[in-house]
Design a protein around this motif. Structure first.
Motif: not given
Length: 430
Positions: A181-187
């Motif tokens: 899920d961390q790439d969602d947070f990056r976005d």
């Protein structure tokens, strides 16, 4: 015959007040802040949002204001309805019901919540996280080098490829956000730091998505506690002190929000300052090559003072009439402490406009002062030291790839940071 009168010396003229908050100011605000310190140290200004606020620019006044209990963090004390329109505070936090966090509350609620978070954010936990921060740092540099291939010379945008993802992934792992899920947070985080550069309403939508996700994650973790900050917040609330799920969600949000953009700017501004001061950079690289850490440690503190990531401290509101720096402030008036101006006050720092990585008497205000002193300061120091040391050792000839005048600084009131930082370097062992 006319009687002669002695000439009256003309009154000394005060230069015209500088223009604040335009793009030229954003590039280099320090001359304007020097003028304010000298001529209007507590200055009423109209901000880009239209809200009027007092700007506090001298070190002694700033330090007093940061600890003054008559200045509340709660926007309910604002005399104008601007806070209800989202013109003060973090964009989107009101609509996402994220107002109950450490940056918006006063004692006794602040004391209770900070005590709970402190249990989860201990120096021991930060120390345990050191190897992981080093792994993340190396992984991002590896990606920059791999992208360059065997060409011998590589280019990258140090903000978007290094300074931005490092603290996002670090704070996500500390909070216990699953890696998938961390790439969602990056976005979402990327949208939040654009400060108006993205689609209309994008910031508010990103904040709401982040709030929804964090609420769901906290709910899931109650049945599966782990070794992470969110689990520790849940444990703390389950052992006597009361922490509602809404409070836990707001707390996780502010740890993420305050924990990533500040570090993005610490790394970006820090590397930029070293580029602009090659003699100081050479001193630091020689020290690192010799296996020393003392100059790195004092150096990061000096970079925080010299061109730090937080330009103005977050909003404060006078709960009753008070006098600050000789200026009368009415109840309900907003007060913004200009950390960037205070940290270059010649009344407190010798040669304040000079970068001196070995500066020892350096009680800068980059992390605030008083009960709202930055809880994440140990993590920010760890990330800043690790990022700078690793960059300078692994990419020793790292250099700016564009003229300094081509660089653009992000808009926004509280934070100070570069939009991009194009660099080039020699690929190791190319």
């Amino acid at each position: 015959m006319h009687e002669q009168t002695p000439d009256t010396p003309p009154a000394p003229s005060v230069p015209e007040a500088p223009t604040l908050f335009d793009w030229e100011f954003a590039t280099d605000p320090y001359p304007a802040y020097a003028w304010l310190r000298e001529h209007a140290p507590v200055h009423r200004a109209t901000l880009p949002s239209g809200v009027e606020a007092w700007l506090v620019t001298r070190y002694a006044d700033a330090r007093q204001a940061l600890a003054d209990q008559r200045l509340s963090k709660n926007p309910a004390h604002h005399a104008e309805p601007a806070h209800a329109k989202g013109k003060t505070g973090i964009p989107g936090e009101r609509k996402a019901e994220l107002m109950t966090h450490l940056l918006n509350i006063d004692p006794p609620d602040h004391t209770r919540l900070r005590r709970l978070v402190s249990k989860a954010f201990t120096p021991r936990r930060v120390a345990e996280f050191t190897p992981r921060v080093q792994e993340l740092t190396d992984r991002l540099i590896d990606a920059m080098v791999e992208k360059a291939g065997a060409q011998g010379r590589g280019e990258a945008d140090l903000i978007h490829e290094f300074a931005f993802p490092l603290p996002i992934y670090a704070i996500c792992e500390m909070l216990g956000v699953p890696r998938e899920d961390q790439d969602d947070f990056r976005d979402w985080a990327g949208m939040m730091i654009r400060h108006g550069g993205g689609p209309r309403g994008g910031v508010a939508r990103s904040v709401k998505r982040m709030r929804t996700y964090l609420g769901e994650l906290i709910h899931r973790k109650r049945d599966d506690l782990g070794n992470d900050l969110i689990s520790d917040l849940i444990r703390a609330s389950d052992h006597g002190d009361h922490l509602t799920e809404a409070e836990a969600t707001a707390m996780a949000f502010i740890l993420l929000f305050a924990g990533f953009e500040t570090t993005v700017n610490l790394i970006g501004n820090g590397v930029h300052s070293l580029f602009m001061n090659p003699g100081q950079r050479a001193r630091l690289q020689d020290s690192l090559a010799a296996g020393e850490t003392a100059l790195l440690e004092t150096g990061v503190e000096e970079l925080l003072r010299y061109d730090g990531p937080v330009e103005l401290a977050t909003w404060r509101f006078a709960t009753r009439p008070l006098t600050l720096g000789g200026q009368d402030i009415a109840a309900g008036d907003p007060v913004l402490v200009v950390l960037a101006a205070a940290d270059r006050d010649p009344a407190r720092f010798a040669d304040p406009d000079t970068l001196d990585l070995s500066r020892s008497d350096n009680q800068h205000l980059g992390y605030g002062h008083g009960i709202h002193y930055c809880l994440g300061a140990p993590l920010a120091r760890l990330e800043g030291q690790t990022a700078l040391a690793t960059l300078l050792k692994r990419l020793p000839d790292l250099e700016l790839a564009v003229p300094p005048t081509d660089l653009r600084w992000r808009g926004g009131l509280i934070m100070r940071g570069l939009r991009t930082l194009p660099v080039r370097f020699t690929v190791p062992n190319a």
